[in-house]
Write a protein that holds these residues in place. Structure first.
Motif, PDB file in Angstrom:
ATOM      1  N   SER A  22      17.086  19.220 -19.256  1.00 33.99           N
ATOM      2  CA  SER A  22      18.246  19.325 -20.157  1.00 33.99           C
ATOM      3  C   SER A  22      19.790  19.571 -19.536  1.00 33.99           C
ATOM      4  O   SER A  22      19.892  19.431 -17.941  1.00 33.99           O
ATOM      5  CB  SER A  22      18.330  20.584 -20.546  1.00 33.99           C
ATOM      6  OG  SER A  22      18.226  22.643 -19.965  1.00 33.99           O
ATOM      7  N   LEU A  23      20.775  19.173 -20.093  1.00 31.85           N
ATOM      8  CA  LEU A  23      22.251  19.149 -19.250  1.00 31.85           C
ATOM      9  C   LEU A  23      22.507  20.416 -18.481  1.00 31.85           C
ATOM     10  O   LEU A  23      22.928  19.571 -17.364  1.00 31.85           O
ATOM     11  CB  LEU A  23      23.635  18.612 -20.508  1.00 31.85           C
ATOM     12  CG  LEU A  23      23.391  16.863 -21.065  1.00 31.85           C
ATOM     13  CD1 LEU A  23      24.353  16.815 -21.698  1.00 31.85           C
ATOM     14  CD2 LEU A  23      23.127  15.857 -19.658  1.00 31.85           C
ATOM     15  N   ALA A  24      21.938  21.309 -19.015  1.00 28.39           N
ATOM     16  CA  ALA A  24      22.705  22.890 -18.786  1.00 28.39           C
ATOM     17  C   ALA A  24      21.518  22.677 -17.331  1.00 28.39           C
ATOM     18  O   ALA A  24      21.936  23.466 -16.364  1.00 28.39           O
ATOM     19  CB  ALA A  24      22.446  24.434 -19.551  1.00 28.39           C
ATOM     20  N   GLU A  25      20.700  22.500 -17.453  1.00 28.13           N
ATOM     21  CA  GLU A  25      19.120  22.281 -15.606  1.00 28.13           C
ATOM     22  C   GLU A  25      19.852  21.362 -14.814  1.00 28.13           C
ATOM     23  O   GLU A  25      20.138  21.998 -13.721  1.00 28.13           O
ATOM     24  CB  GLU A  25      17.544  22.124 -16.411  1.00 28.13           C
ATOM     25  CG  GLU A  25      17.381  22.855 -17.604  1.00 28.13           C
ATOM     26  CD  GLU A  25      15.756  22.927 -17.617  1.00 28.13           C
ATOM     27  OE1 GLU A  25      15.267  23.436 -17.959  1.00 28.13           O
ATOM     28  OE2 GLU A  25      15.576  21.404 -18.197  1.00 28.13           O
TER      29      GLU A  25
ATOM     30  N   GLY B  45      25.925  23.270  -1.166  1.00 25.09           N
ATOM     31  CA  GLY B  45      25.508  23.315  -0.109  1.00 25.09           C
ATOM     32  C   GLY B  45      23.684  23.737  -0.027  1.00 25.09           C
ATOM     33  O   GLY B  45      23.176  24.105   1.132  1.00 25.09           O
ATOM     34  N   ALA B  46      23.114  24.010  -0.573  1.00 24.10           N
ATOM     35  CA  ALA B  46      21.768  24.498  -1.195  1.00 24.10           C
ATOM     36  C   ALA B  46      21.387  23.307  -1.258  1.00 24.10           C
ATOM     37  O   ALA B  46      21.308  21.936  -1.479  1.00 24.10           O
ATOM     38  CB  ALA B  46      21.517  25.301  -2.290  1.00 24.10           C
ATOM     39  N   VAL B  47      19.984  23.148  -1.237  1.00 17.54           N
ATOM     40  CA  VAL B  47      18.284  22.558  -1.004  1.00 17.54           C
ATOM     41  C   VAL B  47      18.500  22.357  -2.576  1.00 17.54           C
ATOM     42  O   VAL B  47      17.432  23.514  -2.025  1.00 17.54           O
ATOM     43  CB  VAL B  47      17.731  21.991   0.318  1.00 17.54           C
ATOM     44  CG1 VAL B  47      17.055  20.897  -0.488  1.00 17.54           C
ATOM     45  CG2 VAL B  47      18.591  21.297   1.288  1.00 17.54           C
ATOM     46  N   PRO B  48      18.277  21.521  -3.520  1.00 18.19           N
ATOM     47  CA  PRO B  48      17.706  22.042  -4.928  1.00 18.19           C
ATOM     48  C   PRO B  48      16.242  21.659  -5.412  1.00 18.19           C
ATOM     49  O   PRO B  48      15.689  22.218  -6.197  1.00 18.19           O
ATOM     50  CB  PRO B  48      18.668  21.556  -5.660  1.00 18.19           C
ATOM     51  CG  PRO B  48      18.944  20.511  -5.195  1.00 18.19           C
ATOM     52  CD  PRO B  48      19.491  20.622  -3.989  1.00 18.19           C
TER      53      PRO B  48
ATOM     54  N   GLY C 253      10.762  24.081 -10.240  1.00 18.31           N
ATOM     55  CA  GLY C 253      10.833  25.403 -11.031  1.00 18.31           C
ATOM     56  C   GLY C 253      10.221  25.133 -12.295  1.00 18.31           C
ATOM     57  O   GLY C 253      10.441  25.282 -14.032  1.00 18.31           O
ATOM     58  N   LEU C 254      11.460  24.195 -12.532  1.00 18.12           N
ATOM     59  CA  LEU C 254      11.758  23.358 -13.494  1.00 18.12           C
ATOM     60  C   LEU C 254      11.119  22.325 -13.636  1.00 18.12           C
ATOM     61  O   LEU C 254      10.533  22.827 -15.478  1.00 18.12           O
ATOM     62  CB  LEU C 254      13.305  23.147 -13.815  1.00 18.12           C
ATOM     63  CG  LEU C 254      14.758  23.448 -14.137  1.00 18.12           C
ATOM     64  CD1 LEU C 254      15.696  22.478 -13.446  1.00 18.12           C
ATOM     65  CD2 LEU C 254      14.894  24.154 -14.407  1.00 18.12           C
TER      66      LEU C 254
END
Length: 135
Positions: free
Chosen positions: A61-64, A75-78, A84-85
């Motif tokens: 989704s756009l929110a995700e 700066g985080a590695v997503p 998880g998504l």
């Protein structure tokens, strides 16, 4: 290189309307503007647009997607969040498939009953096929 919304959209394989929507929802940083008010996008913006297009194709989704982009921008590695998504979407698909398999079994049983009974001389209020179908 700076480009207009139409050129950026074309380069990313999306519509100009999508670019404007995604910008308004904060998935893109606000675009620079010309003196005449036209939005100007960079190659980096096009990379983000391509990322959004691909993430949508994966069912996010756009929110995700915004959440993932914000993690990256801070700066985080997503990758852990994305995993998880994706796992959650796979679980949703598995539940939907199980529900559809059950619905198919129910419909097949109702159809078999209709074929066997031919709906003749029933005491049904409206239609025996539906009224006696397993739930």
């Amino acid at each position: 290189m700076e480009m207009t919304v139409g050129a950026a959209a074309q380069a990313a394989g999306v519509s100009a309307k999508a670019v404007r929507l995604w910008e308004s929802k904060g998935l893109l940083p606000p675009a620079e503007r010309t003196g005449a008010g036209y939005r100007l996008f960079t190659d980096a913006d096009v990379e983000v647009l391509c990322f959004i297009r691909q993430a949508k194709a994966l069912g996010l989704s756009l929110a995700e997607i915004k959440d993932v982009l914000e993690l990256q921008r801070h700066g985080a590695v997503p990758c852990e969040r994305v995993t998880g998504l994706l796992d959650a979407h796979i679980a949703d698909i598995d539940r939907t498939l199980a529900d559809l398999r059950q619905l198919r079994r129910t419909l097949t049983g109702a159809r078999r009953t209709a074929h066997d009974n031919h709906c003749q001389g029933t005491d049904a209020a409206i239609c025996q096929i539906i009224e006696t179908a397993p739930r």
